[in-house]
Design an enzyme around this catalytic site. Structure first.
Site, mmCIF file in Angstrom:
data_model
loop_
_atom_site.group_PDB
_atom_site.id
_atom_site.type_symbol
_atom_site.label_atom_id
_atom_site.label_comp_id
_atom_site.label_asym_id
_atom_site.label_seq_id
_atom_site.Cartn_x
_atom_site.Cartn_y
_atom_site.Cartn_z
ATOM 1 N N SER A 19 -7.489 -18.023 -12.545
ATOM 2 C CA SER A 19 -6.269 -18.238 -11.658
ATOM 3 C C SER A 19 -5.706 -19.258 -12.075
ATOM 4 O O SER A 19 -4.597 -19.834 -12.134
ATOM 5 C CB SER A 19 -6.659 -17.979 -10.506
ATOM 6 O OG SER A 19 -7.006 -16.432 -10.085
ATOM 7 N N THR A 64 -11.307 -13.835 -4.126
ATOM 8 C CA THR A 64 -11.765 -12.890 -4.940
ATOM 9 C C THR A 64 -13.150 -12.798 -4.406
ATOM 10 O O THR A 64 -13.541 -13.116 -3.335
ATOM 11 C CB THR A 64 -11.981 -13.539 -6.432
ATOM 12 O OG1 THR A 64 -12.419 -12.476 -7.313
ATOM 13 C CG2 THR A 64 -12.834 -14.638 -6.570
ATOM 14 N N LYS A 68 -13.027 -10.666 0.050
ATOM 15 C CA LYS A 68 -11.797 -10.148 0.419
ATOM 16 C C LYS A 68 -11.720 -9.532 1.787
ATOM 17 O O LYS A 68 -10.559 -9.449 2.364
ATOM 18 C CB LYS A 68 -11.302 -9.062 -0.835
ATOM 19 C CG LYS A 68 -11.166 -9.956 -2.052
ATOM 20 C CD LYS A 68 -10.561 -8.703 -2.932
ATOM 21 C CE LYS A 68 -10.003 -9.257 -4.475
ATOM 22 N NZ LYS A 68 -9.720 -8.255 -5.364
ATOM 23 N N ASP A 105 -2.660 -6.359 -5.500
ATOM 24 C CA ASP A 105 -3.229 -5.826 -6.830
ATOM 25 C C ASP A 105 -2.263 -4.601 -7.143
ATOM 26 O O ASP A 105 -2.028 -4.395 -8.418
ATOM 27 C CB ASP A 105 -4.531 -5.246 -6.531
ATOM 28 C CG ASP A 105 -5.584 -6.400 -6.398
ATOM 29 O OD1 ASP A 105 -5.548 -7.384 -6.870
ATOM 30 O OD2 ASP A 105 -6.953 -6.247 -5.588
ATOM 31 N N ALA A 130 -12.950 5.269 -6.782
ATOM 32 C CA ALA A 130 -12.325 5.246 -5.483
ATOM 33 C C ALA A 130 -12.859 4.213 -4.644
ATOM 34 O O ALA A 130 -12.949 4.302 -3.278
ATOM 35 C CB ALA A 130 -12.765 6.653 -4.700
ATOM 36 N N GLN A 246 -0.616 -9.454 -10.661
ATOM 37 C CA GLN A 246 -0.919 -9.735 -9.093
ATOM 38 C C GLN A 246 -0.929 -11.204 -8.911
ATOM 39 O O GLN A 246 -0.514 -11.466 -8.012
ATOM 40 C CB GLN A 246 -2.265 -9.378 -8.878
ATOM 41 C CG GLN A 246 -3.500 -9.870 -9.742
ATOM 42 C CD GLN A 246 -4.014 -11.133 -9.036
ATOM 43 O OE1 GLN A 246 -3.697 -11.538 -7.700
ATOM 44 N NE2 GLN A 246 -4.944 -11.987 -9.568
#
Length: 273
Positions: A19, A64, A68, A105, A130, A246
């Site tokens: 980042s 991160t 989150k 995201d 999932a 993102q």
């Protein structure tokens, strides 16, 4: 006193984060100087470090693992996509000091898929996994107008629960990995198997002609999933573009301008090689 706007990424670990490099590239490209650093935060004191960051004049942050979910609890407001994802990866501090929690995201994935001219509208899409990453991208994928999205997961209950949560006129359904039927125009691997160098159990006949195989993970060499997909003669792309996408969406939330992602993506790719 340094008046340059201050931003950061919070994580543990965080030294590997790209980042700072990405946002330095955006700042140079847009001629909009910012300070952006990586902050290693103890797992039991995210809130304390966030308050200290605000006291330094922090204007926003990326978040991160493993913070989150905690980030969602300190926000004064959550964006709709953060609520849908159940997690926050972007914090925005408004002019009046209010903290907004967002999740970029899904926007990052869509930005990259559109850059790649991936099959979306009218397409049959398979999403493997999932977890939290999938929660963040299902609504944006549905908004592109696919004919169907199938979420396949090792634990079928998680897949069917997500399908029920995001149900859209029968265009979304969940199943187990061994119950995948038919062929697809776009297959997105969002499982953690890539991190372990493993391949989810998949049928050999999975791709339509002209299909795209996309792995949310990235690295210097193709993931095991992409190596498998290459043998089926389809276009294969890793998730580095999603990472940049993102970040570009986070930048837009903070600065109100949209960076060009391709030059930054090319620079990151060159560093990986």
């Amino acid at each position: 006193m340094n008046d340059t706007p201050l931003y950061a990424v919070f994580g543990n670990p965080v030294a590997h984060s790209k980042s700072p490099q990405i946002h330095a590239g955006f700042a140079e490209q847009l001629r909009d100087p910012v300070r952006y650093d990586a902050r290693l935060v103890p797992v039991d004191d995210f809130h304390g470090h966030w308050r200290a960051f605000l006291n330094e004049g922090g204007r926003g942050a990326n978040v991160t693992v493993p913070f989150k979910q905690q980030a969602a609890t300190l926000a004064d407001q959550l964006s709709e996509r953060a609520r849908q994802a159940g997690a926050v990866n972007t914090l925005v501090v408004t002019e009046n000091g209010e903290v907004i929690g967002d999740n970029t995201d899904g926007a990052g994935l869509l930005l990259d898929l559109k850059r790649l001219e991936a099959p979306l509208t009218g397409a049959r899409i398979l999403v493997l996994g999932a977890g939290g990453a999938v929660r963040g991208v299902l609504e944006p994928l549905l908004e592109t107008g696919p004919s169907e999205i199938v979420v396949a997961n090792r634990t079928v209950e998680k897949a069917t629960a997500l399908a029920a949560l995001f149900d859209a006129q029968g265009r979304l359904r969940g199943c187990s990995l061994d119950a995948i039927k038919g062929t697809f125009d776009l297959v997105i691997n969002a499982t953690s198997a890539s991190l372990a160098g493993a391949l989810p159990p998949l049928p050999e006949m999975l791709f339509n002609e002209g299909a795209l195989a996309y792995d949310m993970m990235y690295g210097a060499v193709p993931t095991v999933f992409l190596q498998w997909a290459q043998r089926h003669d389809v276009r294969c792309v890793d998730g580095l573009g999603m990472l940049v996408g993102q970040a570009a969406e986070s930048w837009y939330q903070w600065r109100g301008t949209r960076p060009e992602t391709t030059p930054i993506l090319e620079a990151l790719r060159a560093d990986l090689c």
